[in-house]
Design an enzyme around this catalytic site. Structure first.
Site, PDB file in Angstrom:
ATOM      1  N   ARG A   1      -0.553   8.803 -10.482  1.00  0.00           N
ATOM      2  CA  ARG A   1      -0.588   7.583  -9.662  1.00  0.00           C
ATOM      3  C   ARG A   1       0.154   6.426 -10.319  1.00  0.00           C
ATOM      4  O   ARG A   1       0.796   5.622  -9.661  1.00  0.00           O
ATOM      5  CB  ARG A   1      -2.036   7.188  -9.361  1.00  0.00           C
ATOM      6  CG  ARG A   1      -2.758   8.164  -8.432  1.00  0.00           C
ATOM      7  CD  ARG A   1      -4.202   7.720  -8.185  1.00  0.00           C
ATOM      8  NE  ARG A   1      -4.269   6.384  -7.620  1.00  0.00           N
ATOM      9  CZ  ARG A   1      -4.102   6.109  -6.318  1.00  0.00           C
ATOM     10  NH1 ARG A   1      -3.904   7.079  -5.448  1.00  0.00           N
ATOM     11  NH2 ARG A   1      -4.170   4.864  -5.891  1.00  0.00           N
TER      12      ARG A   1
ATOM     13  N   ASN B   1     -10.524  -3.676  -5.611  1.00  0.00           N
ATOM     14  CA  ASN B   1      -9.797  -2.708  -6.436  1.00  0.00           C
ATOM     15  C   ASN B   1     -10.496  -2.395  -7.762  1.00  0.00           C
ATOM     16  O   ASN B   1     -10.180  -1.398  -8.424  1.00  0.00           O
ATOM     17  CB  ASN B   1      -8.349  -3.160  -6.709  1.00  0.00           C
ATOM     18  CG  ASN B   1      -7.433  -2.992  -5.510  1.00  0.00           C
ATOM     19  OD1 ASN B   1      -6.492  -3.766  -5.327  1.00  0.00           O
ATOM     20  ND2 ASN B   1      -7.688  -1.979  -4.680  1.00  0.00           N
TER      21      ASN B   1
ATOM     22  N   ASP C   1       0.832  -1.198   0.000  1.00  0.00           N
ATOM     23  CA  ASP C   1       0.000   0.000   0.000  1.00  0.00           C
ATOM     24  C   ASP C   1       0.870   1.253   0.000  1.00  0.00           C
ATOM     25  O   ASP C   1       1.952   1.258   0.589  1.00  0.00           O
ATOM     26  CB  ASP C   1      -0.905  -0.016   1.245  1.00  0.00           C
ATOM     27  CG  ASP C   1      -2.139   0.851   1.054  1.00  0.00           C
ATOM     28  OD1 ASP C   1      -2.305   1.424  -0.031  1.00  0.00           O
ATOM     29  OD2 ASP C   1      -2.914   0.948   2.021  1.00  0.00           O
TER      30      ASP C   1
ATOM     31  N   LEU D   1      -6.669  -5.253   7.645  1.00  0.00           N
ATOM     32  CA  LEU D   1      -6.340  -6.464   6.875  1.00  0.00           C
ATOM     33  C   LEU D   1      -6.852  -6.348   5.439  1.00  0.00           C
ATOM     34  O   LEU D   1      -6.341  -7.003   4.542  1.00  0.00           O
ATOM     35  CB  LEU D   1      -6.967  -7.694   7.519  1.00  0.00           C
ATOM     36  CG  LEU D   1      -6.232  -8.338   8.690  1.00  0.00           C
ATOM     37  CD1 LEU D   1      -6.936  -9.638   9.078  1.00  0.00           C
ATOM     38  CD2 LEU D   1      -4.779  -8.636   8.332  1.00  0.00           C
TER      39      LEU D   1
END
Ligand code: IPE
Ligand code: MG
Length: 222
Positions: free
Chosen positions: A15, A50, A2, A177
């Site tokens: 990004r 995602n 992450d 998590l």
């Protein structure tokens, strides 16, 4: 893995630049894992959630994955890396699925480091699929419902045959998590580090392993 987006944002970059750098970090960490004696390394690359990202980011991520499989995996494979996938990767684009299947079979004889990539992976979806598989076996009379135990459940999960994770590291300061290996990580040591994934390298992995080694694991015992 992450923090790619924030890494890019801090540099006023798009990004995708963070994701590109994230792939570099992944390659470094896979090599480092081999050097440091880690036998199985699982990278959470793309979650079932995602898909909610903008279509162009999803397509960038798939493009980077394709590039990784085509251009980078050979070097890792030459260093003894075996690839395995968890998650419903069959839902990805058919040509990508083919590339992945080829890479998995090509690297199957390797035995130094097992690199598990979680693709279109979500722990809840994985458990649901396992439950369905076992239910079908009960329906077909292959097993009785009373035969179902932890071991049978484990062998119906995507991670069948892999050891449970000893250490779970989440980068970028988030402490969740996020639907990752929820069954398998029952006794995993959890580690949350502030480092953004693109900045995570061999030194960070070594430090995490050292921290891990100092922990006392009792698995519910004394
Ligand atoms: C990478 O980091 C995660 C992937 C889906 C590959 P993020 O894209 O979640 O980065 P942040 O959270 O925006 O910083
Ligand atoms: Mg994130």
């Amino acid at each position: 893995m992450d923090g790619n987006g924030r890494w890019a944002k801090r540099r006023l970059l798009p990004r995708i630049a963070g994701h590109r750098k994230g792939i570099e970090a992944a390659k470094t960490v896979v090599r480092a894992a081999g050097d440091l004696g880690v036998e199985v390394l699982t990278l959470y690359a793309f979650s079932t959630e995602n898909w909610r990202r903008p279509a162009d980011e999803v397509s960038d991520l798939m493009g980077l994955l394709r590039h990784f499989i085509v251009s980078d995996l050979d070097e890792l494979a030459a260093n003894g890396v075996r690839l395995r996938i968890i998650g419903e990767y069959n839902a990805l684009q058919p040509d990508l699925v083919d590339l992945i299947d080829q890479a998995v079979s090509r690297t199957a004889p390797n035995n130094k480091t097992t690199l598990v990539i979680a693709l279109n992976y979500g722990s809840q979806a994985e458990i649901v699929r396992a439950a369905r598989r076992l239910a079908e076996q009960v329906r077909d009379g292959v097993i009785e419902s009373s035969d179902i135990d932890e071991q049978m459940m484990e062998s119906a999960l995507d991670t069948a045959g892999l050891p449970p994770p000893d250490l779970l590291i989440r980068t970028s300061g988030e402490q969740r998590l996020s639907n990752f290996l929820m069954w398998q990580a029952a006794y995993a040591e959890l580690m949350f580090v502030d480092t953004l994934w693109p900045d995570f390298g061999k030194a960070e992995l070594a430090a995490a392993l050292e921290d891990y080694a100092a922990r006392e694991r009792r698995f519910g015992g004394l």
